[in-house]
Design a protein around this motif. Sequence first.
Motif, PDB file in Angstrom:
ATOM      1  N   ILE A  56       0.844  -1.197   0.000  1.00 32.84           N
ATOM      2  CA  ILE A  56       0.000   0.000   0.000  1.00 32.84           C
ATOM      3  C   ILE A  56       0.881   1.250   0.000  1.00 32.84           C
ATOM      4  CG2 ILE A  56      -1.601   1.370   1.408  1.00 32.84           C
ATOM      5  CD1 ILE A  56      -2.929  -1.256   2.254  1.00 32.84           C
ATOM      6  N   ARG A  61      -7.167   3.654   5.258  1.00 29.57           N
ATOM      7  CA  ARG A  61      -7.038   2.666   4.197  1.00 29.57           C
ATOM      8  C   ARG A  61      -6.371   1.385   4.709  1.00 29.57           C
ATOM      9  NH1 ARG A  61      -3.709   2.881  -1.483  1.00 29.57           N
ATOM     10  NH2 ARG A  61      -4.220   0.725  -1.978  1.00 29.57           N
ATOM     11  N   LEU A  85      -6.236   0.310   7.756  1.00 26.10           N
ATOM     12  CA  LEU A  85      -7.127  -0.348   8.715  1.00 26.10           C
ATOM     13  C   LEU A  85      -8.227  -1.118   7.987  1.00 26.10           C
ATOM     14  CD1 LEU A  85      -7.665  -0.757  11.707  1.00 26.10           C
ATOM     15  CD2 LEU A  85      -9.117   1.274  11.669  1.00 26.10           C
ATOM     16  N   GLN A  86      -8.794  -0.510   6.944  1.00 29.97           N
ATOM     17  CA  GLN A  86      -9.861  -1.199   6.229  1.00 29.97           C
ATOM     18  C   GLN A  86      -9.324  -2.386   5.421  1.00 29.97           C
ATOM     19  OE1 GLN A  86     -12.716   0.955   3.869  1.00 29.97           O
ATOM     20  NE2 GLN A  86     -13.471  -0.965   3.020  1.00 29.97           N
ATOM     21  N   GLU A  87      -8.279  -2.171   4.660  1.00 32.09           N
ATOM     22  CA  GLU A  87      -7.855  -3.192   3.696  1.00 32.09           C
ATOM     23  C   GLU A  87      -7.079  -4.328   4.345  1.00 32.09           C
ATOM     24  OE1 GLU A  87      -6.100  -1.642   0.144  1.00 32.09           O
ATOM     25  OE2 GLU A  87      -7.707  -0.193  -0.138  1.00 32.09           O
ATOM     26  N   VAL A  88      -6.321  -4.016   5.387  1.00 37.45           N
ATOM     27  CA  VAL A  88      -5.482  -5.045   5.993  1.00 37.45           C
ATOM     28  C   VAL A  88      -5.917  -5.349   7.424  1.00 37.45           C
ATOM     29  CG1 VAL A  88      -3.097  -5.733   6.443  1.00 37.45           C
ATOM     30  CG2 VAL A  88      -3.592  -4.234   4.525  1.00 37.45           C
TER      31      VAL A  88
END
Lengths: 115, 428
Positions: free
Chosen positions: B90, B128, B130-133
Amino acid sequence: MLEEPREEGVSIHTGFPNPALDKSLDNLDLQQLLIPRPISSFLFRIAGDQWENAGIFNGDIAIIDRALSAGKQDIVVWWDETAGDFGVSHRKDMPEASTMWGVVTATIHQLRSPL
Amino acid sequence: MKPVFALVDCNNFFVSCERVFNPSLEGKPTIVLSSNDSCVVARSNEAKAIGVPMGIPAFKIRDMLRSNQVVQLSANFELYGNISKRIVAILTHITPRTEVYSVDESFLDLSQLGITDYTAWGKEVRTRILQEVGVPVSIGIAPSKTLAKLGAEQAKKQLEFEGIVNFFGMPPHTKEQLLHQTPIKSIWGVGRRLEPRLRAEGFGTARQLAAMRPQQAQQTMGITGRQLVSELNSISCHGMESLERVTKSIMRSRTFGEDTNQAHILEAAIASMATRATHSLRTHGLLARHIGFFVDTNRHKPGFRRWNYDLHLDMPTNDTGHIISLLVAKISDFYNPGHRYHRLGVYMDDFSPAFALQTDLLGYVDTAAHDKSQARMQAMDAINKRLGRGKIYFAAEDLSKSWQPKRTGQSPRYVSNWNELPVATIKG
């Protein structure tokens, strides 16, 4: 025939070089189709046989993408705070005490296991 | 261009990784123990609050762990490594000027990104990841790496910052206060060796250290100390190191089983060595502009000879097939069946990062060369090796049962073993 230097007890024999050694790279890549966003994608195993009519079987692999925001009709994986395990259902069927984990984008049902 | 650094630091990284797949650990005091010596290598905030020290052998605090019902887990480095790579991916998508400092920390050079509001940028990145990983991070943004690191540290500790400490546009008294709240031992570069010496001279906080006269800093701590004081005063002395730190060149060579005069064996050797060298390139996230190979006759026999072929490419590449075809074409330039070839090597250098090509999870930059990270990576390799054999698998028949979190032991290899994937039960 050549023998490569031994590495961790393994020796690899190589014959006449294939001029297109990387031929396999030309194949269609299933990852490209099923996991377009590998950074946010994770695999789960489905448990339960209630959805066999929908083509989702016990033991199938589910691909979960955490980057997507879920619509009402999406199938989602969530943490079940009451049971202390992961549940999978349509988003609209998520219970009160649950936390969204990710959106199921595909399930994989293998007819014969190669593993 | 004025320097702008961000340090993205994962909060209680190993524990956070465990919580991604086992949210029941949320809010519970949890520690992760190194597998070999059972020392504490990660603590949840709840475990920190109880007073579990970092690095201590678990048996020394057995009573404390028991009376507080602390969950103890053995390190699952396969999981942590996978999650770490995702976060690095990311970050390198945001900017290729990312320095992977350790498994859970990366510096980013933001100076060329044209960001106007660094705090808003930091919040976006934090959300981002926190949401994706699923891992919470703290971010420090500052004109120097030392301040960025200090900021991330304070962002983690002081909840009102919501995970972001941005020194740009920060009121002077806020900065003073942050420095005042930072004991010297948590400053980047102040080691266990320096701390007592500085304390003896009356320097206990980052604020006091920032006010140290440059000459005194140099006398007490040498040139690095002088730089440290400058960095605390927003003068950048340490640049990005990622590109300098990675491998400068790659060479793969092989001695033939017996000396040969066969052209096809030379071809096979080039193909095989180039395959391994390019694999290494890709795992480092690099492209090579300069490729070549050498062939030797036996140096211990009379008439020793060596041939070298170098190619400078217009377009850097890490494409195995491309490199093989370029090199193999050169064999006819020197090949003579009258020679006995003994050894062949393929080498590559003049590297540039391959960020544009990073679309799969295998090719991410893995530049972490710092002590801390090296120690962890070595541990990880050792553990992977050990677990490669004889580890008991979850039987496929047991898939209908959800995995029950255990009090101790290692969590399943959720992301690296087909038999240990997390289970989602149909409920609907």
